[in-house]
Design an enzyme around this catalytic site. Structure first.
Site, PDB file in Angstrom:
ATOM      1  CG  ASN A   7      -1.816   1.140   1.335  1.00  0.00           C
ATOM      2  OD1 ASN A   7      -1.733   2.074   0.526  1.00  0.00           O
ATOM      3  ND2 ASN A   7      -2.701   1.115   2.310  1.00  0.00           N
ATOM      4  NE  ARG A  91      -6.031   1.889  -0.164  1.00  0.00           N
ATOM      5  CZ  ARG A  91      -6.011   3.038   0.482  1.00  0.00           C
ATOM      6  NH1 ARG A  91      -4.905   3.438   1.062  1.00  0.00           N
ATOM      7  NH2 ARG A  91      -7.073   3.768   0.567  1.00  0.00           N
ATOM      8  CG  HIS A 180     -12.813   4.082   3.238  1.00  0.00           C
ATOM      9  ND1 HIS A 180     -13.525   5.102   3.809  1.00  0.00           N
ATOM     10  CD2 HIS A 180     -11.524   4.323   3.497  1.00  0.00           C
ATOM     11  CE1 HIS A 180     -12.693   5.955   4.392  1.00  0.00           C
ATOM     12  NE2 HIS A 180     -11.460   5.498   4.207  1.00  0.00           N
ATOM     13  NE  ARG A 241      -9.978  13.153   4.225  1.00  0.00           N
ATOM     14  CZ  ARG A 241      -9.917  11.878   3.893  1.00  0.00           C
ATOM     15  NH1 ARG A 241     -10.795  11.347   3.065  1.00  0.00           N
ATOM     16  NH2 ARG A 241      -8.975  11.101   4.402  1.00  0.00           N
ATOM     17  CD  GLU A 385      -8.802  -0.901   4.051  1.00  0.00           C
ATOM     18  OE1 GLU A 385      -8.316  -0.690   5.185  1.00  0.00           O
ATOM     19  OE2 GLU A 385      -9.058  -0.003   3.258  1.00  0.00           O
TER      20      GLU A 385
END
Ligand code: ADP
Length: 398
Positions: A7, A91, A180, A241, A385
């Site tokens: 990743n 990823r 996600h 965010r 993940e």
């Protein structure tokens, strides 16, 4: 069969080496500060203490070389030779509308991912750099791309089209993509397994609550709607965010504060959310500590977050025509039992009720936390993940 999962971020690189015969993690680690002074690798071999190697790591190629050296380390490594590696899974954040599934990485696929760079200018270039660095170091080992956007490609058009002129979708690909996806896919399927029911028979709302957060409606195993959109900025309140806001705030702020669009973009991405409202921190642990000391704005950020998530659960129950399971995952979702209870408070009318005796702090554990006999199973499922990436990589190469 050994599979390495990578990743790759712009200045960091996470990795995990799996033995896919039993899905065991053999080694994992993090390369930090690539291209920045003070770069290092933190490497863990399962069952051993962490080792830290500080080294000049000017680019991702040097980072990958260091990862391979760590995996071959006589004491802390898990490989005797790189020939033991069967495949590598990456990823990749954005695959646009091009890939709804994981795929083998060919030159053609990598070019398609390059075309998605304008859609994810911070993430895709780093992901591609990781792929190129591996190709340089291990040209003969097959590689697979697993995309954050892929799981959401099943959303119906009425869920992903925005209310702006349609030509902007056709010309620029402006639509809801969602992110996600690998996490939502994993926890929805794992929740169905824990409940002993086929995922195709369930309506599940998955809440991935971390530094970045998104909520997904998973009906019959497919993503039918999700809170993130064209970018990972909208949806529920996040660490820094803003989540959903009125878009007219942007031109208003630009004029009122004399800022240009990129400055506003920076504020909405990096200075808003929990940090922006509280003025304390983007980290929920700091927020709760400040709340305990009576900080009103920390309390407000907590309430805005909980209210937004609660409202979204109701929205997605309406979108799916019901809800059988509500799943919490990621840093906040897995650990913050107080927030889980607070989000669910008031949702008893739709069959959601948390049992305080079951809803404790059980880091890393799968658990059903709803009252016995409640209509909706409320669950905590730690995300994984990397395992999804390793499984897809194995599937495409077996
Ligand atoms: P990322 O989105 O970067 O992968 P994580 O999923 O690791 O992030 O989530 C990080 C967030 O999890 C932190 O910002 C912190 O607010 C939250 N978190 C971690 N542990 C706890 C805890 N025990 N209680 C409340 N929040 C926590």
């Amino acid at each position: 069969m050994k599979v390495l999962v990578i990743n790759c971020g712009s200045s960091s690189l996470k990795y995990q080496l799996f033995d896919m015969n039993n899905e065991e993690v053999l080694s994992k680690g993090l390369v930090e500060r690539i291209g920045i002074e003070g770069s290092r690798i933190n490497h863990y071999k399962t069952g051993m203490d962490k080792i830290v190697i500080e080294r000049d790591i000017p680019d991702h190629t040097a980072g990958i070389k260091l990862v391979l050296d760590a995996l071959l380390h006589p004491e802390h490594g898990s490989l005797k030779s790189l020939n033991e590696l069967s495949a590598i899974g990456h990823r990749v954040v954005h695959a646009g509308e091009k890939f709804a599934f994981s795929v083998k990485l060919t030159e053609e696929v990598i070019n398609a991912l390059r075309e998605c760079v304008p859609l994810a200018p911070l993430h895709n270039p780093a992901n591609i750099m990781g792929i190129e660095a591996v190709t340089k170091a291990l040209p003969d080992i097959p590689q697979v791309g697993v995309f954050d956007t892929a799981f959401h490609q099943t959303m119906p058009k009425h869920a992903y089209i925005y209310g702006i002129p349609y030509e902007y979708y056709e010309k620029h690909g402006i639509r809801r993509y969602g992110f996600h996806g690998t996490s939502h896919f994993y926890v929805a399927n794992r929740a169905a397994e824990i409940l002993g029911k086929p995922v195709e028979s369930l309506k599940i709302v998955t809440c991935h609550l971390g530094n970045g957060s998104s909520i997904t409606a998973v009906k019959e195993g497919k993503s039918v709607d999700t809170t993130m959109g064209f970018t990972p900025l909208p949806g529920v309140l996040m660490g820094t965010r803003c989540g959903d806001i009125d878009p007219a705030i942007i031109p208003f702020l630009a004029k009122a504060e004399g800022k240009d669009v990129s400055e506003i973009d920076n504020i909405l991405n990096k200075k808003s959310g929990i940090q922006g409202i509280s003025g304390v921190s983007s980290d929920m642990r700091d927020i709760e500590e400040a709340m305990d000391k009576g900080n009103e704005r920390a309390k407000l950020a907590y309430e805005v977050l909980a209210y937004g998530i609660r409202k979204q659960i109701g929205t997605y129950a309406a979108a799916m025509g019901g809800i059988d399971a509500l799943v919490f995952t990621a840093g906040i979702g897995e650990n913050d039992f107080g927030l889980r209870a607070h989000i669910c408070a008031g949702l008893e009318f739709m069959g959601i009720s948390v049992d305080p005796g079951k809803n404790d702090n059980m880091r890393g554990k799968e658990k059903i936390i709803s009252q016995d006999g409640a209509k909706v199973a409320v669950m905590v499922v730690p995300t994984n993940e990397e395992l999804v990436i390793a499984r897809d990589t194995k599937r495409l190469y077996s």
